[in-house]
Design a protein around this motif. Structure first.
Motif, PDB file in Angstrom:
ATOM      1  N   GLU A 149      22.505  14.380   6.597  1.00 26.96           N
ATOM      2  CA  GLU A 149      23.358  14.719   5.464  1.00 26.96           C
ATOM      3  C   GLU A 149      23.093  13.738   4.312  1.00 26.96           C
ATOM      4  N   ASN A 150      23.134  14.250   3.092  1.00 32.52           N
ATOM      5  CA  ASN A 150      22.985  13.422   1.882  1.00 32.52           C
ATOM      6  C   ASN A 150      21.647  12.704   1.759  1.00 32.52           C
ATOM      7  N   GLN A 151      20.632  13.190   2.453  1.00 33.85           N
ATOM      8  CA  GLN A 151      19.304  12.568   2.342  1.00 33.85           C
ATOM      9  C   GLN A 151      18.287  13.567   1.800  1.00 33.85           C
ATOM     10  N   GLU A 152      18.778  14.640   1.222  1.00 35.54           N
ATOM     11  CA  GLU A 152      17.881  15.697   0.760  1.00 35.54           C
ATOM     12  C   GLU A 152      16.859  15.188  -0.264  1.00 35.54           C
ATOM     13  N   ASP A 153      17.300  14.247  -1.109  1.00 37.23           N
ATOM     14  CA  ASP A 153      16.388  13.684  -2.107  1.00 37.23           C
ATOM     15  C   ASP A 153      15.141  13.101  -1.456  1.00 37.23           C
ATOM     16  N   VAL A 154      15.338  12.426  -0.342  1.00 34.35           N
ATOM     17  CA  VAL A 154      14.233  11.731   0.328  1.00 34.35           C
ATOM     18  C   VAL A 154      13.429  12.684   1.220  1.00 34.35           C
ATOM     19  N   THR A 155      14.141  13.485   2.013  1.00 34.93           N
ATOM     20  CA  THR A 155      13.442  14.349   2.978  1.00 34.93           C
ATOM     21  C   THR A 155      12.950  15.643   2.344  1.00 34.93           C
ATOM     22  N   GLY A 156      13.556  16.025   1.227  1.00 32.40           N
ATOM     23  CA  GLY A 156      13.173  17.281   0.584  1.00 32.40           C
ATOM     24  C   GLY A 156      13.785  18.493   1.273  1.00 32.40           C
ATOM     25  N   THR A 157      14.609  18.261   2.289  1.00 33.16           N
ATOM     26  CA  THR A 157      15.212  19.369   3.045  1.00 33.16           C
ATOM     27  C   THR A 157      16.710  19.121   3.207  1.00 33.16           C
ATOM     28  N   ALA A 158      17.494  20.169   3.036  1.00 31.69           N
ATOM     29  CA  ALA A 158      18.946  20.042   3.156  1.00 31.69           C
ATOM     30  C   ALA A 158      19.346  19.679   4.592  1.00 31.69           C
ATOM     31  N   TYR A 159      20.519  19.100   4.731  1.00 35.20           N
ATOM     32  CA  TYR A 159      21.108  18.734   6.024  1.00 35.20           C
ATOM     33  C   TYR A 159      20.908  19.839   7.046  1.00 35.20           C
ATOM     34  N   LYS A 160      20.338  19.490   8.178  1.00 38.57           N
ATOM     35  CA  LYS A 160      20.052  20.487   9.212  1.00 38.57           C
ATOM     36  C   LYS A 160      20.458  19.928  10.566  1.00 38.57           C
ATOM     37  N   VAL A 195       0.837  -1.204   0.000  1.00 40.07           N
ATOM     38  CA  VAL A 195       0.000   0.000   0.000  1.00 40.07           C
ATOM     39  C   VAL A 195       0.872   1.253   0.000  1.00 40.07           C
ATOM     40  N   MET A 196       1.903   1.264   0.856  1.00 35.58           N
ATOM     41  CA  MET A 196       2.747   2.447   0.950  1.00 35.58           C
ATOM     42  C   MET A 196       3.528   2.670  -0.337  1.00 35.58           C
ATOM     43  N   LYS A 197       4.053   1.587  -0.902  1.00 35.24           N
ATOM     44  CA  LYS A 197       4.881   1.738  -2.096  1.00 35.24           C
ATOM     45  C   LYS A 197       4.070   2.212  -3.303  1.00 35.24           C
ATOM     46  N   TYR A 198       2.913   1.595  -3.515  1.00 32.15           N
ATOM     47  CA  TYR A 198       2.164   1.928  -4.729  1.00 32.15           C
ATOM     48  C   TYR A 198       1.248   3.132  -4.575  1.00 32.15           C
ATOM     49  N   SER A 199       0.767   3.391  -3.355  1.00 28.80           N
ATOM     50  CA  SER A 199      -0.168   4.505  -3.204  1.00 28.80           C
ATOM     51  C   SER A 199       0.453   5.735  -2.541  1.00 28.80           C
ATOM     52  N   TYR A 200       1.545   5.550  -1.793  1.00 28.08           N
ATOM     53  CA  TYR A 200       2.115   6.682  -1.060  1.00 28.08           C
ATOM     54  C   TYR A 200       3.628   6.810  -1.232  1.00 28.08           C
ATOM     55  N   GLY A 201       4.173   6.184  -2.274  1.00 29.60           N
ATOM     56  CA  GLY A 201       5.605   6.253  -2.517  1.00 29.60           C
ATOM     57  C   GLY A 201       6.105   7.681  -2.584  1.00 29.60           C
ATOM     58  N   PHE A 202       5.211   8.610  -2.943  1.00 33.23           N
ATOM     59  CA  PHE A 202       5.596  10.016  -3.122  1.00 33.23           C
ATOM     60  C   PHE A 202       5.898  10.724  -1.801  1.00 33.23           C
ATOM     61  N   ILE A 203       5.707  10.038  -0.671  1.00 31.85           N
ATOM     62  CA  ILE A 203       6.149  10.612   0.606  1.00 31.85           C
ATOM     63  C   ILE A 203       7.663  10.802   0.567  1.00 31.85           C
ATOM     64  N   ASP A 204       8.327   9.920  -0.174  1.00 32.56           N
ATOM     65  CA  ASP A 204       9.747  10.075  -0.481  1.00 32.56           C
ATOM     66  C   ASP A 204       9.848  11.189  -1.524  1.00 32.56           C
ATOM     67  N   SER A 205      10.559  12.266  -1.184  1.00 35.57           N
ATOM     68  CA  SER A 205      10.580  13.433  -2.076  1.00 35.57           C
ATOM     69  C   SER A 205      11.176  13.151  -3.446  1.00 35.57           C
ATOM     70  N   SER A 206      11.904  12.029  -3.597  1.00 32.93           N
ATOM     71  CA  SER A 206      12.489  11.735  -4.906  1.00 32.93           C
ATOM     72  C   SER A 206      11.466  11.117  -5.860  1.00 32.93           C
ATOM     73  N   VAL A 207      10.284  10.780  -5.345  1.00 33.88           N
ATOM     74  CA  VAL A 207       9.233  10.219  -6.204  1.00 33.88           C
ATOM     75  C   VAL A 207       8.287  11.344  -6.630  1.00 33.88           C
ATOM     76  N   GLY A 265      19.449   3.121   9.658  1.00 33.63           N
ATOM     77  CA  GLY A 265      19.997   4.265   8.938  1.00 33.63           C
ATOM     78  C   GLY A 265      18.950   4.919   8.047  1.00 33.63           C
ATOM     79  N   TRP A 266      17.696   4.922   8.523  1.00 35.30           N
ATOM     80  CA  TRP A 266      16.585   5.446   7.731  1.00 35.30           C
ATOM     81  C   TRP A 266      16.362   6.929   7.969  1.00 35.30           C
ATOM     82  N   THR A 267      15.543   7.500   7.076  1.00 35.28           N
ATOM     83  CA  THR A 267      14.911   8.791   7.334  1.00 35.28           C
ATOM     84  C   THR A 267      13.502   8.481   7.858  1.00 35.28           C
ATOM     85  N   LEU A 268      12.803   9.515   8.305  1.00 31.83           N
ATOM     86  CA  LEU A 268      11.421   9.306   8.752  1.00 31.83           C
ATOM     87  C   LEU A 268      10.553   8.791   7.597  1.00 31.83           C
TER      88      LEU A 268
END
Ligand code: ZN
Length: 344
Positions: free
Chosen positions: A291-302, A123-135, A321-324
């Motif tokens: 750091e280096n997760q901006e693609d996924v979080t949509g926000t630069a290292y903070k 369900v998450m992958k096909y319907s909500y994959g876009f929570i990952d900012s790179s999708v 080693g995940w993001t939220l």
């Protein structure tokens, strides 16, 4: 109608073919029920929809969707949804494991089934994959965090300007002089106090610079900044009100006393930061924008921004080693999202 009700209560004795002999009257009870469940629809649409349903009713029953089941879902399923079951020959036992996942989308059901993944992951992958900012996705969603500690709030995932968490309390930790936002949701406040006092025993001085920020506070800050530096600069250097996690009351910006005293230049070079990166999860906090997760979080290292997600989630995020975002994709939504508009 009473006669029909009586007949329908006999349930397994109903023989659809025989029922059809009653010319169109077999639809009558369903027209009624369907209209009651969808009061906004015109009579013509009700008749059209129920007639469409009757074309696949027998097939649905064969696939294990009882009449009761279908009738129970007259208000929340579209006719197209029922057709997805029949057209793709997805039986009830298969469908139900996906449909019980919060936010399951019936249109995506064939993809869930073909994926072979567990229900939540599919369900998450096909319907909500876009929570990952790179999708890619252009839809905008309104988030209702309810009691969730893992609600994703960011670009396209918006909090209502009226959203204010319950149980906000003042946090008893040292804070910068100009820190006016020193409240947090109680659970997060207690965790922060524990974390800061444990750090202190190791001679580490962690200072709060911001906690809960109301929508109106953020709006004022944002507008003032935009007035001085322009809207482009504001959009680059600040997070717009509505998509700023600080409104959740579970996020903190932290600083080291050594930076404030001029002994160190930046927070990320301090022992305080190094200790937090290692131990924050033990108190239920995560570094939200690594750091280096901006693609996924949509926000630069903070380095300054930590979020309370509870000990269990924080541990799993740390260990993997995940993001939220990755945590939510693995565990599903424990809050509701409503599509607001299609920006595309
Ligand atoms: Zn922050």
């Amino acid at each position: 109608e009473e006669e029909i009700l009586e007949y329908l209560s006999l349930d397994e004795k109903i023989d659809l073919e025989k029922w059809n002999e009653y010319s169109n009257s077999h639809h009558y009870y369903d027209y009624e029920l369907y209209q009651r469940a969808n009061t906004e629809l015109t009579e013509m649409t009700v008749i059209k929809n129920v007639d469409r349903l009757y074309e696949i009713y027998e097939e649905l029953v064969n696939l294990g969707y009882s009449r009761d089941y279908c009738r129970k879902h007259y208000s929340d399923y579209r006719i197209e949804d029922f057709e997805v079951f029949a057209k793709n020959q997805i039986d009830y036992d298969t469908a139900k494991q996906y449909l019980k996942v919060n936010g399951a989308v019936i249109d995506d059901l064939p993809q869930y089934v073909n994926s072979g993944s567990s229900a939540i992951k599919a369900v998450m992958k096909y319907s909500y994959g876009f929570i990952d900012s790179s999708v890619d996705c252009s839809d905008i969603y309104q988030i209702d965090p309810e009691d969730s500690l893992t609600a994703i709030v960011k670009d396209r995932f918006v909090l209502s300007k009226n959203y204010k968490p319950e149980n906000l309390v003042k946090v008893d930790v040292s804070r910068t002089e100009d820190c006016t936002n020193y409240k947090l949701v109680e659970e997060a406040a207690i965790a922060l106090e524990d974390m800061v006092s444990d750090a202190k025993e190791k001679d580490l001085e962690i200072v709060l610079t911001s906690g809960y920020e109301s929508y109106s506070y953020q709006k004022k800050q944002y507008d003032e900044y935009a007035n001085i530096y322009g809207t482009w600069a504001a959009s680059v250097y600040l997070i717009e009100p509505g998509i700023n996690e600080h409104q959740l009351g579970t996020c903190v910006d932290l600083e080291s006393q050594k930076v404030l005293d001029g002994e160190e230049l930046v927070f990320e070079d301090t022992n305080e930061y190094a200790w937090l990166v290692k131990h924050a999860y033990e108190y239920g906090f995560i570094l939200r924008y690594p750091e280096n997760q901006e693609d996924v979080t949509g926000t630069a290292y903070k380095p300054c921004h930590f979020r309370y997600v509870g000990k269990e989630a924080a541990k799993e995020i740390k260990e993997n080693g995940w993001t939220l975002e990755e945590y939510v994709l693995a565990h599903g939504l424990d809050y509701s999202m409503k599509k607001l508009e299609d920006a595309g």
